[in-house]
Design an enzyme around this catalytic site. Structure first.
Site, PDB file in Angstrom:
ATOM      1  N   ASN A 199       0.830  -1.193   0.000  1.00  0.00           N
ATOM      2  CA  ASN A 199       0.000   0.000   0.000  1.00  0.00           C
ATOM      3  C   ASN A 199       0.870   1.251   0.000  1.00  0.00           C
ATOM      4  O   ASN A 199       2.043   1.215   0.371  1.00  0.00           O
ATOM      5  CB  ASN A 199      -0.922   0.005   1.221  1.00  0.00           C
ATOM      6  CG  ASN A 199      -1.958  -1.093   1.140  1.00  0.00           C
ATOM      7  OD1 ASN A 199      -2.493  -1.375   0.076  1.00  0.00           O
ATOM      8  ND2 ASN A 199      -2.234  -1.733   2.254  1.00  0.00           N
ATOM      9  N   CYS A 200       0.259   2.345  -0.401  1.00  0.00           N
ATOM     10  CA  CYS A 200       0.907   3.645  -0.425  1.00  0.00           C
ATOM     11  C   CYS A 200       1.506   3.933   0.954  1.00  0.00           C
ATOM     12  O   CYS A 200       0.866   3.632   1.960  1.00  0.00           O
ATOM     13  CB  CYS A 200      -0.120   4.706  -0.796  1.00  0.00           C
ATOM     14  SG  CYS A 200       0.559   6.350  -0.948  1.00  0.00           S
ATOM     15  N   PRO A 201       2.701   4.432   1.019  1.00  0.00           N
ATOM     16  CA  PRO A 201       3.556   4.962  -0.042  1.00  0.00           C
ATOM     17  C   PRO A 201       4.620   3.979  -0.532  1.00  0.00           C
ATOM     18  O   PRO A 201       5.512   4.355  -1.278  1.00  0.00           O
ATOM     19  CB  PRO A 201       4.232   6.151   0.641  1.00  0.00           C
ATOM     20  CG  PRO A 201       4.472   5.651   2.040  1.00  0.00           C
ATOM     21  CD  PRO A 201       3.227   4.809   2.351  1.00  0.00           C
ATOM     22  N   ASP A 254      -2.208  -1.505  -5.572  1.00  0.00           N
ATOM     23  CA  ASP A 254      -2.901  -0.451  -4.841  1.00  0.00           C
ATOM     24  C   ASP A 254      -3.696   0.398  -5.840  1.00  0.00           C
ATOM     25  O   ASP A 254      -3.108   0.972  -6.760  1.00  0.00           O
ATOM     26  CB  ASP A 254      -1.883   0.416  -4.101  1.00  0.00           C
ATOM     27  CG  ASP A 254      -2.505   1.517  -3.265  1.00  0.00           C
ATOM     28  OD1 ASP A 254      -3.730   1.735  -3.366  1.00  0.00           O
ATOM     29  OD2 ASP A 254      -1.767   2.165  -2.507  1.00  0.00           O
TER      30      ASP A 254
END
Length: 77
Positions: A13-15, A40
């Site tokens: 997932n981000c980042p 994502d």
């Protein structure tokens, strides 16, 4: 499309996908191409913004079965 380096950022997932991308681009010479795969859903916006802000070129984006594949050319320095 041909690439000089490949990064698998699926299921991150981000980042994290952007951080992996940035690290890989630092290892490439200007003009070389990075292929990065991510799952994502926000990565489409994230990579577009990343390229606009850093000067790298988003060459292509493909989406297949929830996997986004980006080809990014490293900017000239």
């Amino acid at each position: 499309m041909q690439s000089d380096k490949e990064v698998d950022a699926r299921n991150l997932n981000c980042p994290l996908p952007i951080l992996r991308c940035k690290k890989a681009l630092n290892e490439l010479a200007a003009g070389q191409v990075l292929k990065i795969m991510a799952t994502d859903p926000g990565s489409k916006k994230d990579f577009d913004a990343f390229c606009r802000q850093t000067g790298h070129t988003l060459l292509e984006l493909q989406e297949t079965d929830g996997v986004f594949t980006f080809w990014i050319a490293k900017r000239s320095t």
